[in-house]
Design a protein around this motif. Sequence first.
Motif, PDB file in Angstrom:
ATOM      1  N   ALA A 204       0.829  -1.205   0.000  1.00 38.71           N
ATOM      2  CA  ALA A 204       0.000   0.000   0.000  1.00 38.71           C
ATOM      3  C   ALA A 204       0.867   1.260   0.000  1.00 38.71           C
ATOM      4  O   ALA A 204       0.566   2.237  -0.703  1.00 38.71           O
ATOM      5  CB  ALA A 204      -0.931  -0.004   1.208  1.00 38.71           C
ATOM      6  N   ASN A 205       1.945   1.245   0.776  1.00 36.20           N
ATOM      7  CA  ASN A 205       2.831   2.417   0.834  1.00 36.20           C
ATOM      8  C   ASN A 205       3.506   2.683  -0.504  1.00 36.20           C
ATOM      9  O   ASN A 205       3.632   3.839  -0.938  1.00 36.20           O
ATOM     10  CB  ASN A 205       3.889   2.216   1.912  1.00 36.20           C
ATOM     11  N   LEU A 206       3.960   1.626  -1.164  1.00 31.62           N
ATOM     12  CA  LEU A 206       4.598   1.808  -2.472  1.00 31.62           C
ATOM     13  C   LEU A 206       3.613   2.388  -3.474  1.00 31.62           C
ATOM     14  O   LEU A 206       3.935   3.318  -4.224  1.00 31.62           O
ATOM     15  CB  LEU A 206       5.172   0.482  -2.974  1.00 31.62           C
ATOM     16  N   ALA A 207       2.405   1.846  -3.501  1.00 27.35           N
ATOM     17  CA  ALA A 207       1.392   2.339  -4.444  1.00 27.35           C
ATOM     18  C   ALA A 207       1.052   3.794  -4.165  1.00 27.35           C
ATOM     19  O   ALA A 207       0.958   4.614  -5.089  1.00 27.35           O
ATOM     20  CB  ALA A 207       0.144   1.473  -4.366  1.00 27.35           C
ATOM     21  N   ALA A 208       0.877   4.140  -2.888  1.00 27.90           N
ATOM     22  CA  ALA A 208       0.494   5.507  -2.534  1.00 27.90           C
ATOM     23  C   ALA A 208       1.597   6.512  -2.842  1.00 27.90           C
ATOM     24  O   ALA A 208       1.325   7.672  -3.185  1.00 27.90           O
ATOM     25  CB  ALA A 208       0.116   5.570  -1.057  1.00 27.90           C
ATOM     26  N   SER A 209       2.844   6.078  -2.728  1.00 30.79           N
ATOM     27  CA  SER A 209       3.955   7.007  -2.929  1.00 30.79           C
ATOM     28  C   SER A 209       4.407   7.123  -4.375  1.00 30.79           C
ATOM     29  O   SER A 209       5.251   7.976  -4.701  1.00 30.79           O
ATOM     30  CB  SER A 209       5.149   6.599  -2.048  1.00 30.79           C
ATOM     31  N   LEU A 210       3.856   6.294  -5.264  1.00 28.41           N
ATOM     32  CA  LEU A 210       4.317   6.301  -6.659  1.00 28.41           C
ATOM     33  C   LEU A 210       4.252   7.683  -7.314  1.00 28.41           C
ATOM     34  O   LEU A 210       5.244   8.117  -7.912  1.00 28.41           O
ATOM     35  CB  LEU A 210       3.527   5.282  -7.481  1.00 28.41           C
ATOM     36  N   PRO A 211       3.133   8.413  -7.254  1.00 30.11           N
ATOM     37  CA  PRO A 211       3.120   9.720  -7.929  1.00 30.11           C
ATOM     38  C   PRO A 211       4.218  10.658  -7.433  1.00 30.11           C
ATOM     39  O   PRO A 211       4.890  11.323  -8.233  1.00 30.11           O
ATOM     40  CB  PRO A 211       1.724  10.260  -7.606  1.00 30.11           C
ATOM     41  N   GLY A 212       4.435  10.692  -6.120  1.00 31.91           N
ATOM     42  CA  GLY A 212       5.478  11.550  -5.578  1.00 31.91           C
ATOM     43  C   GLY A 212       6.870  11.117  -5.983  1.00 31.91           C
ATOM     44  O   GLY A 212       7.741  11.950  -6.245  1.00 31.91           O
ATOM     45  N   VAL A 213       7.077   9.808  -6.040  1.00 32.78           N
ATOM     46  CA  VAL A 213       8.379   9.284  -6.458  1.00 32.78           C
ATOM     47  C   VAL A 213       8.669   9.689  -7.906  1.00 32.78           C
ATOM     48  O   VAL A 213       9.765  10.173  -8.229  1.00 32.78           O
ATOM     49  CB  VAL A 213       8.425   7.751  -6.290  1.00 32.78           C
ATOM     50  N   LEU A 214       7.690   9.521  -8.783  1.00 28.83           N
ATOM     51  CA  LEU A 214       7.896   9.887 -10.185  1.00 28.83           C
ATOM     52  C   LEU A 214       8.128  11.385 -10.322  1.00 28.83           C
ATOM     53  O   LEU A 214       8.964  11.821 -11.120  1.00 28.83           O
ATOM     54  CB  LEU A 214       6.697   9.431 -11.022  1.00 28.83           C
ATOM     55  N   ASP A 215       7.404  12.179  -9.551  1.00 31.28           N
ATOM     56  CA  ASP A 215       7.615  13.629  -9.591  1.00 31.28           C
ATOM     57  C   ASP A 215       9.021  13.994  -9.135  1.00 31.28           C
ATOM     58  O   ASP A 215       9.695  14.825  -9.751  1.00 31.28           O
ATOM     59  CB  ASP A 215       6.583  14.348  -8.715  1.00 31.28           C
TER      60      ASP A 215
END
Length: 199
Positions: free
Chosen positions: A29-40
Amino acid sequence: MTASKAELRAQLLARRRERSEAARWQDAANLAASLPGVLDSLGADPARPLCLYVPVRTEPGATPDGALPLLDAAVAIGRRVLLPVVTGDGPLDWAGFRDRGDLVAGPHGLLEPSRHREGPAAVASAGVVVVPALAAAPDGVRLGRGGGHYDRTLPLVSGSTTIVAVVADDELLPELPSEPHDVRVHAVWRPTAGLVGTA
C-alpha cells in the motif's frame, strides 16, 4: 565486506520470510500511494514508458492475495507500463500492461504480460526502470537474486533513464559486494522510508 553474495541472499530471503502478512500488505500500500510523488521527484517524463515488474512471494509490493496495487496505481495515473518477459539467457523482453487480465504464467513462477512483445530494446525508451532487489547500497550497488536477467538488460537503458531499486526498509545496507558487470542504480525506493538517491 566479508559475506559472499550467496550468503547475503540467503540471509535476506530468510528475513523477508519472517515478515507478517499485515506488514507485506502495508508495504504494498505504501509503495502504491507514494508512486506519484516518487515519479515527480525523479522528474519522470510522463510521455515515456515506466518499466515495472510483478512482485512475487516476499518481495516488497507483493501481497498475500496476489493483488497488484503498485501496477494498478501506475495505470490509474495514466502511465504507460511495460513489464518484463523472460526470454532464456538473453536480456529481458518487454510488453505492455493495462490490467490483471494481461498477465499469464511465465517461467520461474512469475507472471508476465501476454500482450505484443516490444523487444529488449524497448527498455531504452523508458523514463524510469524500477527493478527488484534483495538489497541495495548508497553507492548504487544492487543485489539481485542471481539469475542475471537485469544484469543483461540494464546496459540497454538510455543515458536519460533513471534506474530505481525497490527494497524493504531495512535492506539499504552500508555496502554490498560488486562485480565489474554490475549496473548501478540511481535511486533506492523503500515502502516507508521512501526514495533516496545514490552516489
